[in-house]
Design an enzyme around this catalytic site. Structure first.
Site, mmCIF file in Angstrom:
data_model
loop_
_atom_site.group_PDB
_atom_site.id
_atom_site.type_symbol
_atom_site.label_atom_id
_atom_site.label_comp_id
_atom_site.label_asym_id
_atom_site.label_seq_id
_atom_site.Cartn_x
_atom_site.Cartn_y
_atom_site.Cartn_z
ATOM 1 N N TYR A 237 -23.119 -8.799 58.417
ATOM 2 C CA TYR A 237 -22.238 -8.379 57.323
ATOM 3 C C TYR A 237 -22.984 -8.289 56.003
ATOM 4 O O TYR A 237 -23.021 -7.235 55.355
ATOM 5 C CB TYR A 237 -21.052 -9.336 57.219
ATOM 6 C CG TYR A 237 -20.256 -9.194 55.949
ATOM 7 C CD1 TYR A 237 -19.658 -7.983 55.603
ATOM 8 C CD2 TYR A 237 -20.100 -10.272 55.075
ATOM 9 C CE1 TYR A 237 -18.926 -7.853 54.423
ATOM 10 C CE2 TYR A 237 -19.367 -10.145 53.902
ATOM 11 C CZ TYR A 237 -18.791 -8.933 53.582
ATOM 12 O OH TYR A 237 -18.075 -8.805 52.419
ATOM 13 N N LYS A 241 -24.200 -4.940 53.850
ATOM 14 C CA LYS A 241 -23.663 -4.771 52.494
ATOM 15 C C LYS A 241 -24.801 -4.692 51.468
ATOM 16 O O LYS A 241 -24.724 -3.926 50.494
ATOM 17 C CB LYS A 241 -22.723 -5.922 52.135
ATOM 18 C CG LYS A 241 -21.394 -5.910 52.885
ATOM 19 C CD LYS A 241 -20.509 -4.736 52.501
ATOM 20 C CE LYS A 241 -19.843 -4.934 51.164
ATOM 21 N NZ LYS A 241 -18.880 -3.829 50.859
#
Length: 492
Positions: A237, A241
């Site tokens: 994640y 990002k």
């Protein structure tokens, strides 16, 4: 920075909300509709194949939520016609070029009408499939930027990221933009296009090997964690990002882009009402497991700060950033940390104490309706001590129970499976959250503080668009807002 009234700014504006079914996006949409019913149009980009399925998602996943209760009460019988007038669904997918917009007329309308774009689209699973996370969190940003460059009236693009793009480095983490060609945690050599090639090559090989869909899913999850760890990030994640932010830096050109980095987002502090939350979110996994009696020990440094911020404060900060930078004629990139570790820190020892007091006084019920008794979680302060405790306390007895269960024709099967399941839950939670349970960073929020001062001085309605964490009494928030909200909306 000139701001003026945020409510007045929203009047007659057209805002494109990308990732509209997400937790923060729903609160953002509800807030605008409630405080400024004279907004012209909110275009909601929903992942869907056509307008019919997008409309279905709008009603099922957004408007039917309890979050919109207050708005429905305010508007009354005209609610359906009101939202039909103000909300326009846009079926699309940011993992594709041109956001996969099939309707050319609608696409041109967006190009001609949109004043503001807020990108809230993301997959937030820590161990998401690498191909999926790369498509949404990284290359999705590229596609949003490309689309934004065609919007002739666009005043600002707000990209919502996460404070944890910094990786696992500690100390004071500034709100400075990353340097060109250097990854956000200081590691060089990362090539984003190469990552895409690695994914495509791996998928092709799996298909040639006739891998099942489940095998492909596992392989893609493992690949994401491997690539993240190789470059210094703890999970897929935050890695994807971070790469999304890097693309903003290299591709934005003269777009007016702002990056907002929330920390751990929790239930609403005040609006539209206290305690609204959706799904099991980050730290709430621990709270849910504890309240259900499935968490008796855990790994953490009790003295460490865990940086949480209520969701409505994040949304208010988005609105303030949006207005402040839309009124700024010069294109610029600015980072805003929205969290509490600098201004009003809360620690893991506080969380343990609040949880014990709350669930002792108001225990959850098991399937038979009996109160679930909780004790103080035993906290282990290193991986070595955690593994030793797990082995002695659970794994050795479990092995003995396995032998007895086999000897007695699986008579103890239910007990064996229950203990095994509890061990699996603890091990999984530790694996996912270990980097944050020992996180030593503190997020500088000087830009956010300056924004707050500018908003107050220029007449923004800060009683309505509050985002200063100093106003939070953490004991009151957890005991009277967050825990009750989790019990109401998550425990089921």
């Amino acid at each position: 920075m000139e701001m003026g009234s945020i409510t007045e700014f929203l009047k007659d504006k057209n805002v494109l909300v990308i990732g509209a079914t997400g937790f923060l996006a729903k609160i953002f949409v509800e807030k605008i509709l409630r405080v400024q019913p004279n907004v012209n149009k909110l275009y909601l980009l929903l992942r869907a194949k056509d307008a019919e399925s997008a409309t279905r998602r709008l009603h099922n996943e957004i408007l039917e939520k309890d979050l919109f209760r207050l708005l429905k009460e305010n508007v009354g019988a005209k609610f359906s016609s009101f939202v039909s007038e103000k909300l326009c669904v846009v079926p699309g997918d940011i993992s594709h070029e041109d956001l996969n917009l099939k309707d050319s007329i609608l696409r041109q309308e967006l190009y001609n009408q949109v004043d503001v774009i807020v990108n809230l689209a993301a997959t937030t699973n820590f161990d998401e499939r690498y191909d999926v996370a790369l498509g949404l969190n990284t290359f999705g940003v590229k596609h949003v930027l490309s689309f934004a460059k065609n919007c002739i009236k666009l005043k600002v693009l707000v990209h919502v990221s996460t404070a944890y793009v910094c990786g696992e480095r500690g100390g004071l983490i500034a709100e400075d933009p990353h340097k060109m060609g250097v990854s956000l945690n200081g590691v060089t050599g990362l090539n984003i296009l190469e990552e895409k090639f690695i994914v495509e090559k791996k998928l092709k090989q799996l298909q040639l090997d006739d891998a099942t869909q489940e095998e492909i899913k596992i392989a893609m999850k493992d690949l994401g964690i491997k690539r993240a760890n190789e470059y210094g990030w703890p999970n897929t994640y935050v890695f994807t990002k971070a790469m999304g932010e890097m693309l903003v830096g290299t591709l934005k050109e003269d777009l007016n882009v702002v990056i907002l980095r929330p920390t751990i987002v929790t239930s609403t502090y005040k609006e539209p009402f206290p305690g609204w939350v959706e799904g099991v979110r980050t730290i709430d996994s621990l709270i849910v497991a504890y309240g259900k009696g499935k968490l008796t020990c855990f790994l953490a440094d009790l003295k460490k700060v865990f940086d949480v911020i209520p969701a409505d404060m994040v949304v208010n900060a988005i609105l303030a950033v949006m207005v402040g930078h839309a009124n700024n004629n010069e294109a610029c990139e600015m980072i805003y940390h929205v969290g509490s570790s600098m201004a009003n820190p809360v620690r893991y020892e506080n969380l343990r104490d609040y949880g014990f007091r709350y669930f002792s006084a108001k225990p959850c019920l098991d399937k038979e309706g009996n109160p679930i008794k909780v004790g103080k979680v035993r906290v282990l302060e290193s991986m070595a001590s955690f593994e030793r405790y797990l082995f002695i306390r659970y794994l050795i007895p479990l092995k003995g129970l396995e032998v007895v269960n086999a000897a007695f024709c699986r008579y103890f099967q239910g007990t064996y499976l229950d203990i095994n399941r509890k061990i699996s839950i603890v091990k999984r939670l530790v694996q996912l959250y270990r980097p944050y349970l020992f996180f030593t960073g503190v997020f500088d929020n000087i830009n956010t503080q300056k924004l707050h001062v500018a908003a107050e001085q220029s007449g923004a309605e800060m009683d309505l668009y509050y985002f200063d964490p100093k106003i939070i009494d953490w004991e009151d928030y957890f005991m009277n807002i967050h825990f009750p909200g989790i019990v109401k909306y998550v425990f089921n």
